[in-house]
Design a protein around this motif. Structure first.
Motif, short mmCIF file in Angstrom:
data_model
loop_
_atom_site.label_atom_id
_atom_site.label_comp_id
_atom_site.label_asym_id
_atom_site.label_seq_id
_atom_site.Cartn_x
_atom_site.Cartn_y
_atom_site.Cartn_z
N CYS A 56 73.96 94.15 44.45
CA CYS A 56 73.80 93.99 45.89
C CYS A 56 74.51 92.75 46.43
CB CYS A 56 72.32 93.93 46.25
SG CYS A 56 71.35 95.37 45.74
N TRP A 116 77.11 97.58 50.91
CA TRP A 116 76.84 98.99 50.66
C TRP A 116 76.54 99.68 51.98
CZ3 TRP A 116 75.44 101.17 45.56
CH2 TRP A 116 75.70 100.29 44.50
N CYS A 150 70.50 98.08 47.87
CA CYS A 150 71.64 97.31 48.37
C CYS A 150 72.02 97.72 49.80
CB CYS A 150 72.84 97.50 47.45
SG CYS A 150 72.55 97.06 45.73
N SER A 151 71.71 98.96 50.18
CA SER A 151 72.04 99.42 51.52
C SER A 151 71.26 98.68 52.59
CB SER A 151 71.78 100.93 51.64
OG SER A 151 72.67 101.66 50.83
N ALA A 184 64.33 95.93 49.09
CA ALA A 184 65.20 94.96 49.77
C ALA A 184 64.38 93.94 50.54
CB ALA A 184 66.17 95.69 50.70
N TRP A 190 70.20 95.38 52.18
CA TRP A 190 70.20 93.97 51.81
C TRP A 190 70.26 93.09 53.06
CZ3 TRP A 190 68.24 93.87 47.48
CH2 TRP A 190 68.31 92.77 46.62
#
Length: 513
Positions: free
Chosen positions: A385, A390, A421-422, A185, A424
């Motif tokens: 994402c 997320w 994505c968590s 990320a 991002w």
């Protein structure tokens, strides 16, 4: 087997009992739909001229008669006159102008799938089925194939598919997954720029409408597969009056609160639904002469594969690819890929036998033997994402992984694990589109009952969301991507009849074979 089918049915189908499929939009749902269209959708380029496509020869391995062009599209549709990127577009014109009724757009799957190679591969089959009814057109979505691409500058170790998929450690731990997710990320935030931020399902739908206008078509027909089926549903929601005959092949759950998060979670159920097909094949006595029989009974295949994965967790085995051993997670990822098509069963059975033979050196599947190119890794990640938020809690993911591993050993917690994505850095530019029953009734859904990637339960949610706009043809079959590939002759006939004659079942039906 289907019974009592009307003689004029395109294939042996059994009708389902009538169901109440009409959905009532609440005021909140209407508000959510309008919110999903703003602000970006209001910035559509309806008042902006679209350059004409300049067609020319395609690069090899294109087929005779296949043409290619470049379509400029805005990087950000909220700034329609701002920076541009280009999409690779390809077509094969109808060879029977008198029979031509329009353009069929092939919307590729993924995320990360390119359309132009798929047209090359499917042209002959589509030509036989559609008999010149359409010009065949496709495109490489932004970030893929011959379209404008961008990368995150990821290290090679982070670009292996088995790493991008966040498989937990052998003991179920996710500490390494969380560290990798943060690292990816951060790299995408530093390197990605506006092009990567613009890779989203909503923008792909807008790109499709820009392509429609460049083709000079008032309406398009479509064959949309897998992730492309979701994009196709988004397009049909945003631009309903520009859809003609619309085929959604292998659909996922369109829940706008989860979208790709839900698709990832559903892989656990998909593997469980599909594995018995492989087990029956691998225990068939016919495999013995091929040297691929894994067990005498189908029920013994699953514990054998699980035990082998656990053994490889403890002691990875050297493969023919230097520096890439066969690990338990690599075996699990190979299984996930295998379940998409019966044609892949022999390769996985061979890998299992090599892994169990102390004198053999496993040959890894090509897709797992090395890292993805940086641009390809970005194209796989970015729409996931950019579409939806997320959850970021590592402890919550740790608990979810532990529960998922217990319920679904074949996927070992991967579908519930943390992803880049968590972490991002930017929130999605807009809310995901809510798929509804508002629009023309011109959609045919095709779905294998034992689909490992877009499980049947998720497809039923797409069906319910579309209400009276759609009909669902269920195939009593396994695999992913049904039409002209991993489905049945009955399903192929149903889709071909719809695209060529407009005939669509009056209600949802089941294809028995």
């Amino acid at each position: 087997m289907g019974t009592g089918e009307p003689l004029d049915n395109p294939c042996p189908m059994t009708t389902h009992p009538p169901r109440a499929l009409a959905l009532t939009l609440s005021a909140a749902a209407v508000a959510a739909t309008l919110a999903a269209l703003a602000p970006a959708a209001r910035a559509q380029t309806s008042g902006t001229a679209v350059p004409a496509l300049t067609w020319g020869p395609c690069a090899p391995p294109a087929l005779p008669g296949q043409e290619c062009a470049k379509l400029p599209v805005p990087v950000d549709y909220r700034d329609p006159r701002g920076p541009r990127l280009t999409l690779a577009v390809s077509r094969v014109r109808s060879d029977r102008p008198a029979a031509r009724r329009g353009t069929l757009l092939m919307i590729p799957g993924g995320p990360g799938g390119a359309g132009v190679p798929r047209l090359t591969a499917k042209r002959a089959a589509l030509g036989r089925e559609l008999a010149g009814a359409y010009d065949l057109v496709t495109f490489d979505p932004r970030g893929t194939g011959g379209s404008s691409t961008a990368g995150c500058g990821l290290d090679a170790a982070d670009r292996h598919l088995v790493a991008l998929r966040s498989w937990p450690a052998p003991d179920g731990g996710i500490t390494e997954n969380a560290a990798r997710a943060r690292r990816i990320a951060d790299a995408c935030a530093r390197q990605g720029g506006a092009v990567l931020r613009g890779m989203s399902s909503a923008n792909e739908a807008r790109d499709i409408d820009r392509l429609r206008r460049a083709l000079g078509e008032e309406k398009l027909s479509a064959w949309a597969t897998s992730y492309g089926a979701y994009v196709g549903a988004v397009y049909a929601q945003k631009y309903p009056r520009h859809t003609d005959r619309w085929v959604l092949d292998s659909s996922g759950d369109p829940d706008p609160s989860r979208v790709e998060r839900g698709w990832l979670a559903n892989l656990a159920v998909g593997a469980d639904d599909r594995f018995p097909d492989f087990a029956a094949w691998a225990a068939d006595p016919a495999r013995k002469d091929e040297g691929l029989r894994l067990a005498e009974r189908p029920g013994d295949v699953r514990p054998l594969v699980l035990a082998l994965a656990a053994e490889l967790d403890r002691a990875p085995k050297r493969s023919t690819t230097q520096g890439v051993p066969l690990t338990g997670n690599l075996l699990r990822q190979a299984l996930q890929d295998t379940l998409q098509s019966d044609a892949s069963f022999p390769g996985f059975a061979r890998l299992v036998r090599q892994a169990r033979d102390p004198h053999a050196t496993p040959v890894l599947p090509a897709a797992l033997a090395g890292p993805l190119p940086d641009e390809s890794a970005a194209a796989v990640l970015l729409p996931l994402c950019n579409d939806v938020r997320w959850p970021a809690s590592v402890p919550a993911h740790r608990r979810a992984v532990a529960a998922d591993r217990a319920r679904h050993p074949l996927t070992a917690g991967m579908p519930a694990n943390i992803t880049p994505c968590s972490f991002w850095k930017e929130a999605p530019a807009e809310r995901p589109t809510r798929i509804t029953d508002r629009g023309p009734s011109n959609i045919l859904m095709l779905q294998n009952r034992r689909d490992p990637n877009t499980p049947y339960a998720g497809a039923l949610k797409m069906r319910r969301a579309l209400g009276g706009r759609a009909r669902l043809v269920t195939l009593e079959h396994g695999g992913h991507g049904a039409y002209l590939a991993n489905g049945t002759a009955c399903g192929d006939r149903a889709v071909t009849a719809f695209l060529t004659t407009g005939h669509r079942p009056g209600r949802d039906v089941r294809c028995a074979g």
